[in-house]
Design an enzyme around this catalytic site. Structure first.
Site, PDB file in Angstrom:
ATOM      1  N   ARG A 246       0.861  -1.185   0.000  1.00  0.00           N
ATOM      2  CA  ARG A 246       0.000   0.000   0.000  1.00  0.00           C
ATOM      3  C   ARG A 246       0.892   1.227   0.000  1.00  0.00           C
ATOM      4  O   ARG A 246       1.487   1.579   1.005  1.00  0.00           O
ATOM      5  CB  ARG A 246      -0.913  -0.048   1.234  1.00  0.00           C
ATOM      6  CG  ARG A 246      -1.563   1.276   1.557  1.00  0.00           C
ATOM      7  CD  ARG A 246      -2.621   1.129   2.646  1.00  0.00           C
ATOM      8  NE  ARG A 246      -2.158   0.522   3.876  1.00  0.00           N
ATOM      9  CZ  ARG A 246      -1.480   1.146   4.841  1.00  0.00           C
ATOM     10  NH1 ARG A 246      -1.121   2.403   4.693  1.00  0.00           N
ATOM     11  NH2 ARG A 246      -1.155   0.518   5.948  1.00  0.00           N
ATOM     12  N   HIS A 250      -3.356   4.075   4.879  1.00  0.00           N
ATOM     13  CA  HIS A 250      -4.486   3.132   4.925  1.00  0.00           C
ATOM     14  C   HIS A 250      -5.774   3.808   4.473  1.00  0.00           C
ATOM     15  O   HIS A 250      -6.576   3.229   3.755  1.00  0.00           O
ATOM     16  CB  HIS A 250      -4.656   2.590   6.347  1.00  0.00           C
ATOM     17  CG  HIS A 250      -5.863   1.733   6.524  1.00  0.00           C
ATOM     18  ND1 HIS A 250      -5.922   0.423   6.091  1.00  0.00           N
ATOM     19  CD2 HIS A 250      -7.078   2.005   7.089  1.00  0.00           C
ATOM     20  CE1 HIS A 250      -7.117  -0.071   6.369  1.00  0.00           C
ATOM     21  NE2 HIS A 250      -7.830   0.850   6.970  1.00  0.00           N
ATOM     22  N   TYR A 259       4.311   4.846  11.820  1.00  0.00           N
ATOM     23  CA  TYR A 259       4.666   3.439  11.979  1.00  0.00           C
ATOM     24  C   TYR A 259       5.470   2.861  10.812  1.00  0.00           C
ATOM     25  O   TYR A 259       5.942   1.724  10.907  1.00  0.00           O
ATOM     26  CB  TYR A 259       3.393   2.591  12.181  1.00  0.00           C
ATOM     27  CG  TYR A 259       2.352   2.735  11.077  1.00  0.00           C
ATOM     28  CD1 TYR A 259       2.414   1.967   9.918  1.00  0.00           C
ATOM     29  CD2 TYR A 259       1.296   3.624  11.218  1.00  0.00           C
ATOM     30  CE1 TYR A 259       1.466   2.098   8.924  1.00  0.00           C
ATOM     31  CE2 TYR A 259       0.334   3.766  10.221  1.00  0.00           C
ATOM     32  CZ  TYR A 259       0.430   2.995   9.078  1.00  0.00           C
ATOM     33  OH  TYR A 259      -0.515   3.120   8.084  1.00  0.00           O
TER      34      TYR A 259
END
Length: 346
Positions: A246, A250, A259
């Protein structure tokens, strides 16, 4: 901060490349998906969409698999991120995008005509639906197969395990397609996939598990075609794990900088499936500058047309909240509708 490396080994390579016309078709659909995805992100930034989940980087996994489906016969069960699948199957994309604008839950398109089930935002939710449809299709003597899409995070949901076990026991004609984009929102694979592989779980359900490079359109198409042929021949389900990434957050409300390591993102951008397929078509002599220029112009025009259509779509009447819930309204539903009318008219 966690990092992951791009896949280099242990995955099935493309089976002999792509025929020229198929390769060009996959490229056109992947490019159209990329440009429409870009317009969708802009619509969210402009306040037209309340939120949006990008598909950037996963175009090969989606378009390559969807192109293997048999139009009018097979049935696809998507999550909320399968824009490329919808576009490849010829779904009315303005109607599809209506779900992201929150005009209509599941989308303003005809699922039966398109063979593309309503957009499902429940994590793992579409997987039992796909298995149920596949079993029903076999019981009625039909020749269709179900394609069920889900992510690596959803693979840890109970619904997915139960559906796969049921499909294995009953030999359902379904192909499970896990787009492993490495992050279950902010949780990396090794913290939520025991054993390190989604495909490895297939053995416990009595079905083949196949791992492919999800950024290789040819490999994904070949694996999906093979799995569908197995299902059509009565050989049961298959689990395909397409290893991809990705590239965007998100969702538009996510901050992957909390993160993900920027170096990881840069490495994966170097494996972008769209320029990769372009290079393969050029090397094979299947497409030249004129084709790519025409594909760009057509895809951009389509993306702008769809953007304008979904932006201008009227909001549905509030009564639709009650009109399509049950075939025969219950007393409780009628009571809720009366209360709603009183509040609106007050």
């Amino acid at each position: 901060m966690h990092t992951t490396d791009p896949p280099d080994a242990g995955i099935r390579p493309a089976a002999g490349g792509l025929p020229a016309e198929l390769g060009r078709r996959l490229y056109r659909d992947m490019l159209a998906t990329r440009l429409l995805d870009t317009e969708a992100i802009a619509l969210q930034r402009q306040g037209v969409f309340p939120a949006y989940v990008s598909v950037r980087g996963q175009e090969a996994a989606q378009v390559g698999s969807a192109a293997a489906a048999e139009r009018g016969t097979d049935f696809v069960f998507p999550t909320y991120r399968e824009m490329g699948v919808a576009l490849t199957l010829g779904v009315d994309m303005a109607g599809y995008m209506a779900s992201h604008r929150a005009l209509w839950h599941g989308g303003l398109y005809d699922p039966m005509a398109s063979r593309f089930a309503p957009v499902n935002a429940v994590v793992g939710g579409p997987v039992p639906h796909a298995v149920g449809w596949a079993v029903g299709e076999r019981l009625r003597g039909g020749g269709g197969c179900a394609l069920s899409y889900f992510g690596d995070g959803a693979s840890s949901e109970g619904d997915v395990h139960e559906a796969m076990n049921f499909a294995g026991v009953y030999g359902a004609p379904v192909v499970f397609i896990c787009q492993n984009n490495r992050w279950a929102l902010s949780v990396p694979n090794e913290r939520q996939i025991a054993g390190g592989s989604v495909a490895a779980r297939a053995a416990g359900y009595g079905m083949p598990g196949v791992t492919v490079d999800g950024n290789d359109a040819a490999a994904v198409h070949a694996a999906t075609h093979e799995a569908l042929e197995r299902a059509r021949n009565g050989e049961g389900p298959t689990l395909i794990e397409a290893l991809t990434y990705r590239l965007e957050p998100h969702s538009t409300s996510d901050d992957p900088g909390r993160y993900r390591d920027p170096a990881e993102e840069r490495a994966w951008r170097g494996r972008d499936p769209l320029p990769r397929l372009r290079r393969e078509l050029e090397r094979a002599g299947h497409a030249g500058a004129a084709f790519f220029a025409c594909a760009e112009a057509e895809a951009r025009a389509d993306a702008e047309r769809i953007r304008d259509a979904v932006s201008a779509a009227p909001e549905p009447p509030g009564t639709d909240m009650f009109a399509y819930v049950l075939r025969e309204p219950t007393r409780e539903l009628a009571r809720q509708q009366r209360v709603w009318h009183e509040e609106v008219e007050a």
